[in-house]
Design a protein around this motif. Structure first.
Motif, PDB file in Angstrom:
ATOM      1  N   LYS A 135       0.904  -1.060  -0.023  1.00  5.84           N
ATOM      2  CA  LYS A 135      -0.138  -0.079   0.108  1.00  5.84           C
ATOM      3  C   LYS A 135       0.764   1.317   0.022  1.00  5.84           C
ATOM      4  O   LYS A 135       0.555   2.275   0.750  1.00  5.84           O
ATOM      5  N   LEU A 136       1.949   1.121  -0.804  1.00  7.14           N
ATOM      6  CA  LEU A 136       2.706   2.626  -1.003  1.00  7.14           C
ATOM      7  C   LEU A 136       2.284   3.253  -2.163  1.00  7.14           C
ATOM      8  O   LEU A 136       1.960   2.735  -3.148  1.00  7.14           O
ATOM      9  N   ARG A 137       2.247   4.634  -1.860  1.00  5.27           N
ATOM     10  CA  ARG A 137       1.888   5.459  -2.894  1.00  5.27           C
ATOM     11  C   ARG A 137       2.804   6.639  -3.228  1.00  5.27           C
ATOM     12  O   ARG A 137       2.769   7.543  -2.098  1.00  5.27           O
ATOM     13  N   ARG A 138       3.345   6.700  -4.079  1.00  3.74           N
ATOM     14  CA  ARG A 138       4.358   8.078  -4.187  1.00  3.74           C
ATOM     15  C   ARG A 138       3.448   9.158  -4.493  1.00  3.74           C
ATOM     16  O   ARG A 138       2.461   9.171  -5.512  1.00  3.74           O
ATOM     17  N   LEU A 139       3.723  10.326  -3.975  1.00  2.00           N
ATOM     18  CA  LEU A 139       2.771  11.661  -4.250  1.00  2.00           C
ATOM     19  C   LEU A 139       3.504  12.850  -4.404  1.00  2.00           C
ATOM     20  O   LEU A 139       4.573  12.973  -4.140  1.00  2.00           O
ATOM     21  N   GLY A 140       2.995  13.423  -5.347  1.00  2.00           N
ATOM     22  CA  GLY A 140       3.539  14.896  -5.771  1.00  2.00           C
ATOM     23  C   GLY A 140       3.045  16.101  -4.585  1.00  2.00           C
ATOM     24  O   GLY A 140       2.144  15.587  -3.869  1.00  2.00           O
ATOM     25  N   ALA A 141       3.394  17.146  -4.796  1.00  2.00           N
ATOM     26  CA  ALA A 141       3.291  18.172  -3.799  1.00  2.00           C
ATOM     27  C   ALA A 141       1.643  18.411  -3.607  1.00  2.00           C
ATOM     28  O   ALA A 141       1.156  18.418  -2.446  1.00  2.00           O
ATOM     29  N   ALA A 142       0.878  18.615  -4.758  1.00  2.00           N
ATOM     30  CA  ALA A 142      -0.613  18.918  -4.602  1.00  2.00           C
ATOM     31  C   ALA A 142      -1.344  17.810  -4.015  1.00  2.00           C
ATOM     32  O   ALA A 142      -2.126  17.731  -3.188  1.00  2.00           O
ATOM     33  N   GLU A 143      -0.765  16.462  -4.155  1.00  2.00           N
ATOM     34  CA  GLU A 143      -1.578  15.358  -3.816  1.00  2.00           C
ATOM     35  C   GLU A 143      -1.495  15.014  -2.235  1.00  2.00           C
ATOM     36  O   GLU A 143      -2.286  14.242  -1.714  1.00  2.00           O
ATOM     37  N   LEU A 144      -0.065  15.511  -1.563  1.00  2.00           N
ATOM     38  CA  LEU A 144       0.038  15.403  -0.172  1.00  2.00           C
ATOM     39  C   LEU A 144      -1.075  16.019   0.532  1.00  2.00           C
ATOM     40  O   LEU A 144      -1.554  15.440   1.522  1.00  2.00           O
ATOM     41  N   LYS A 145      -1.933  16.818  -0.026  1.00  2.22           N
ATOM     42  CA  LYS A 145      -3.088  17.815   0.690  1.00  2.22           C
ATOM     43  C   LYS A 145      -4.311  16.702   0.652  1.00  2.22           C
ATOM     44  O   LYS A 145      -5.230  17.013   1.530  1.00  2.22           O
ATOM     45  N   GLU A 146      -4.455  15.863  -0.323  1.00  5.42           N
ATOM     46  CA  GLU A 146      -5.467  14.831  -0.162  1.00  5.42           C
ATOM     47  C   GLU A 146      -5.417  14.090   1.088  1.00  5.42           C
ATOM     48  O   GLU A 146      -6.365  13.640   1.429  1.00  5.42           O
ATOM     49  N   PHE A 147      -4.273  13.918   1.377  1.00  2.00           N
ATOM     50  CA  PHE A 147      -4.206  12.878   2.654  1.00  2.00           C
ATOM     51  C   PHE A 147      -4.044  13.761   3.800  1.00  2.00           C
ATOM     52  O   PHE A 147      -4.631  13.381   4.930  1.00  2.00           O
ATOM     53  N   GLU A 148      -3.176  14.948   4.030  1.00  2.00           N
ATOM     54  CA  GLU A 148      -3.074  15.658   5.106  1.00  2.00           C
ATOM     55  C   GLU A 148      -3.207  17.189   4.630  1.00  2.00           C
ATOM     56  O   GLU A 148      -2.358  17.772   4.261  1.00  2.00           O
ATOM     57  N   ILE A 168       7.270  18.839  -0.840  1.00  2.00           N
ATOM     58  CA  ILE A 168       7.483  18.879  -2.472  1.00  2.00           C
ATOM     59  C   ILE A 168       7.202  17.695  -2.858  1.00  2.00           C
ATOM     60  O   ILE A 168       6.931  17.340  -4.140  1.00  2.00           O
ATOM     61  N   ALA A 169       7.140  16.527  -1.937  1.00  2.00           N
ATOM     62  CA  ALA A 169       6.717  15.023  -2.348  1.00  2.00           C
ATOM     63  C   ALA A 169       6.328  14.375  -1.274  1.00  2.00           C
ATOM     64  O   ALA A 169       6.857  14.807  -0.043  1.00  2.00           O
ATOM     65  N   GLY A 170       6.140  13.103  -1.394  1.00  2.00           N
ATOM     66  CA  GLY A 170       5.643  12.275  -0.289  1.00  2.00           C
ATOM     67  C   GLY A 170       5.427  10.935  -0.682  1.00  2.00           C
ATOM     68  O   GLY A 170       5.586  10.447  -1.903  1.00  2.00           O
ATOM     69  N   LEU A 171       5.212  10.195   0.518  1.00  2.00           N
ATOM     70  CA  LEU A 171       5.096   8.587   0.200  1.00  2.00           C
ATOM     71  C   LEU A 171       3.896   8.323   1.207  1.00  2.00           C
ATOM     72  O   LEU A 171       4.025   8.629   2.517  1.00  2.00           O
ATOM     73  N   TRP A 172       3.043   7.784   0.710  1.00  2.00           N
ATOM     74  CA  TRP A 172       1.838   7.367   1.620  1.00  2.00           C
ATOM     75  C   TRP A 172       2.190   5.750   1.827  1.00  2.00           C
ATOM     76  O   TRP A 172       2.253   4.713   1.016  1.00  2.00           O
ATOM     77  N   VAL A 173       2.083   5.464   3.236  1.00  2.00           N
ATOM     78  CA  VAL A 173       2.136   4.031   3.599  1.00  2.00           C
ATOM     79  C   VAL A 173       1.031   3.448   4.241  1.00  2.00           C
ATOM     80  O   VAL A 173       0.523   4.061   5.499  1.00  2.00           O
ATOM     81  N   GLY A 174       0.340   2.593   3.538  1.00  2.00           N
ATOM     82  CA  GLY A 174      -1.006   2.381   4.150  1.00  2.00           C
ATOM     83  C   GLY A 174      -1.266   1.240   5.022  1.00  2.00           C
ATOM     84  O   GLY A 174      -2.088   1.014   6.029  1.00  2.00           O
ATOM     85  N   GLU A 175       0.046   0.553   5.192  1.00  2.00           N
ATOM     86  CA  GLU A 175       0.181  -0.431   6.273  1.00  2.00           C
ATOM     87  C   GLU A 175       0.354   0.164   7.743  1.00  2.00           C
ATOM     88  O   GLU A 175       0.095  -0.787   8.647  1.00  2.00           O
ATOM     89  N   THR A 176       0.695   1.357   7.710  1.00  2.00           N
ATOM     90  CA  THR A 176       1.051   1.848   9.345  1.00  2.00           C
ATOM     91  C   THR A 176      -0.218   1.880  10.050  1.00  2.00           C
ATOM     92  O   THR A 176      -1.185   2.281   9.454  1.00  2.00           O
ATOM     93  N   GLY A 177      -0.446   1.717  11.153  1.00  2.00           N
ATOM     94  CA  GLY A 177      -1.253   2.080  12.048  1.00  2.00           C
ATOM     95  C   GLY A 177      -1.081   2.406  13.614  1.00  2.00           C
ATOM     96  O   GLY A 177      -0.044   2.748  13.783  1.00  2.00           O
ATOM     97  N   ILE A 178      -1.947   2.553  14.349  1.00  2.00           N
ATOM     98  CA  ILE A 178      -1.978   2.846  15.740  1.00  2.00           C
ATOM     99  C   ILE A 178      -2.849   2.093  16.599  1.00  2.00           C
ATOM    100  O   ILE A 178      -3.671   1.451  16.507  1.00  2.00           O
ATOM    101  N   VAL A 179      -2.067   1.958  18.247  1.00  2.00           N
ATOM    102  CA  VAL A 179      -2.615   0.920  18.972  1.00  2.00           C
ATOM    103  C   VAL A 179      -2.047   1.488  20.209  1.00  2.00           C
ATOM    104  O   VAL A 179      -1.309   2.122  20.271  1.00  2.00           O
ATOM    105  N   ASP A 180      -2.632   1.049  21.351  1.00  2.00           N
ATOM    106  CA  ASP A 180      -2.127   1.336  22.733  1.00  2.00           C
ATOM    107  C   ASP A 180      -1.357  -0.089  23.057  1.00  2.00           C
ATOM    108  O   ASP A 180      -1.977  -1.127  23.579  1.00  2.00           O
TER     109      ASP A 180
END
Ligand SMILES: Cc1cc2nc3c(=O)[nH]c(=O)nc-3n(C[C@H](O)[C@H](O)[C@H](O)COP(=O)(O)OP(=O)(O)OC[C@H]3O[C@@H](n4cnc5c(N)ncnc54)[C@H](O)[C@@H]3O)c2cc1C
Length: 423
Positions: free
Chosen positions: A119-132, A138-150
């Motif tokens: 679930k890796l997706r390389r992102l350009g500057a504009a696409e970053l905003k779709e996620f955050e 200037i670029a980014g990498l979306w990593v879908g496998e990461t998660g959170i827990v206590d």
């Protein structure tokens, strides 16, 4: 615990010790005792960490970290689903903020793919905003496998399974002495002894000392680094949807403050990594003469200092200057202001260091007669705990001549298994 002799004594009730005990009882080795110095489980690294289920993005393919993180992550997601533990596979965004970081981002993407991330997706500057929407880069990498827990909740479940499987957990038992007799090891705290045939050292920040206590040379020393957090004030939680990370400096992958949404609500910013003057010291003024003298007298510490003094001073500066901390965060989320942050908690990392100044990066496990020592279990050991626990249990079954039903039959003067069950 009387005169009972356990097949395996485990020193340390953090996530690694508990996962090891859980794996042992699941294979049918029930005569297991976990000894924890504090009055509660997960009192140190495990209970003060960032609560991230790491994907496996950062680790050298084929390393113990990479293999155990990937296997452990999936096992942990399954465990949380089965046991009803709150968690979310919310994904994380790694953000490059300057052209000099693009090569490192490329490298991360390659490593992630080599470690099997789908679930890796390389992102350009504009696409970053779709996620955050509040991120700038200037670029980014979306990593879908990461998660959170206590991870404290995860440990609670591990301990329930250990108890249900016949294992025991003893709190407020700080192993101060290990005496080797021909057939057993006697682990003593101030007032009491626990006898076992074999032991596993999962003492985290004290793993080197416990190894030495057992007569084993660890070949490294633990240097404590405190990680301090801020928290976003409630009115500003909307600045961060999930997890936002900088591109790590490959020389210091554990550095780089980031934003983490917590499973119980709220958003943390941090941690930094400041040399700590006490192994279990959570404030800026925490000090232990013994802990400080021990690293100050270690040649590896000065060799490391020579190489990394600049980075170390920067971390100290950021520890005392909120302004500097905020500036580091503004690289990722420019809108953030000092007033958006209040001090949060802190954790202390066990950084294993060799005498030549080499920072031990991968997990390190040392086998000795009747013993297994987990000498280095840094991040992502919480994510990877089920996998690490199973590996240590497999080592124990092999080295300790344990059979799944308990200690293997031995023609020597061992008590028969039925006697071990009496306590
Ligand atoms: C700030 C920070 C953030 C982190 N973030 C993450 C993250 O998001 N995700 C992730 O996967 N990992 C993360 N990690 C790493 C992870 O938390 C650790 O790798 C993991 O918790 C190590 O577990 P452990 O059981 O080896 O050590 P610990 O949790 O430290 O447990 C060791 C236990 O041994 C006990 N002990 C020590 N000496 C004795 C003795 N003589 N007798 C009896 N008991 C003893 C201690 O009291 C302690 O409870 C983070 C770590 C830190 C510090």
């Amino acid at each position: 615990m009387g005169e009972r002799i356990y097949d395996v004594g485990i020193i340390g009730g953090g996530i690694v010790g508990l996962a090891t005990a859980m794996a042992l009882v699941k294979t049918g080795v029930r005569s297991v005792a976990v000894l924890e110095a504090e009055g509660r489980l997960a009192a140190h690294q495990t209970g003060n960490n960032s609560g991230v289920i790491h994907s496996g993005l950062y680790y050298k393919p084929g390393s113990l970290k990479a293999r155990n993180c990937v296997a452990g992550r999936e096992a942990l997601y399954r465990f949380c689903r089965e046991q009803g533990i709150a968690h979310q596979a919310c994904g994380k965004l790694v953000v490059a903020t300057k052209p000099g970081e693009i090569a490192a981002l490329d490298e991360l993407e390659k490593k992630g793919a080599a470690n099997g991330l789908k679930k890796l997706r390389r992102l350009g500057a504009a696409e970053l905003k779709e996620f955050e929407p509040h991120v700038a880069g200037i670029a980014g990498l979306w990593v879908g496998e990461t998660g959170i827990v206590d991870y404290r909740q995860v440990c609670e479940k591990y301990s329930e399974i250990i108890h249900a499987g016949g294992g025991e957990i003893r709190l407020n038992f700080q192993v101060r002495r290990v005496k080797k007799e021909s057939r057993e090891l006697i682990l003593s705290d101030r007032n009491d002894d626990v006898r076992c045939r074999n032991l596993v050292n999962c003492a985290g920040l004290q793993s080197d000392r416990v190894a030495r206590m057992c007569g084993v040379k660890p070949g490294l020393q633990i240097i404590p680094f405190r990680g301090e957090y801020y928290e976003l004030v409630p009115g500003r939680h909307d600045l961060v949807r999930n997890l936002i990370y900088p591109v790590p400096d490959p020389r210091f992958p554990f550095l780089g403050v980031h934003f983490t949404r917590m499973i119980a609500g709220g958003v943390e910013a941090g941690p930094n990594a400041v040399l700590a003057f006490k192994r279990h010291g959570y404030t800026k003024t925490s000090f232990s003469l013994r802990d400080t003298a021990q690293f100050a007298l270690y040649p590896g510490f000065w060799a490391m200092g020579l190489k990394f003094w600049k980075m170390g001073l920067g971390e100290f500066y950021r520890s005392f200057s909120k302004k500097a901390f905020v500036r580091a965060l503004q690289r990722l989320v420019p809108e953030i202001q000092a007033g958006d942050l209040v001090p949060g908690g802190a954790g202390v990392r066990a950084q294993a260091l060799e005498a030549n100044g080499f920072l031990v990066d991968d997990f390190r496990i040392r086998e000795a007669e009747r013993m297994v020592h987990v000498l280095n279990a840094p991040s992502p050991a919480a994510t990877a705990s089920i996998s690490i626990g199973e590996s240590i249990a497999a080592l124990a079954l092999k080295n300790f001549s344990l059979s799944p039903k308990g200690i293997a039959p031995d023609p020597g003067p061992l008590k028969p298994l039925s006697a071990n069950k009496e306590s």
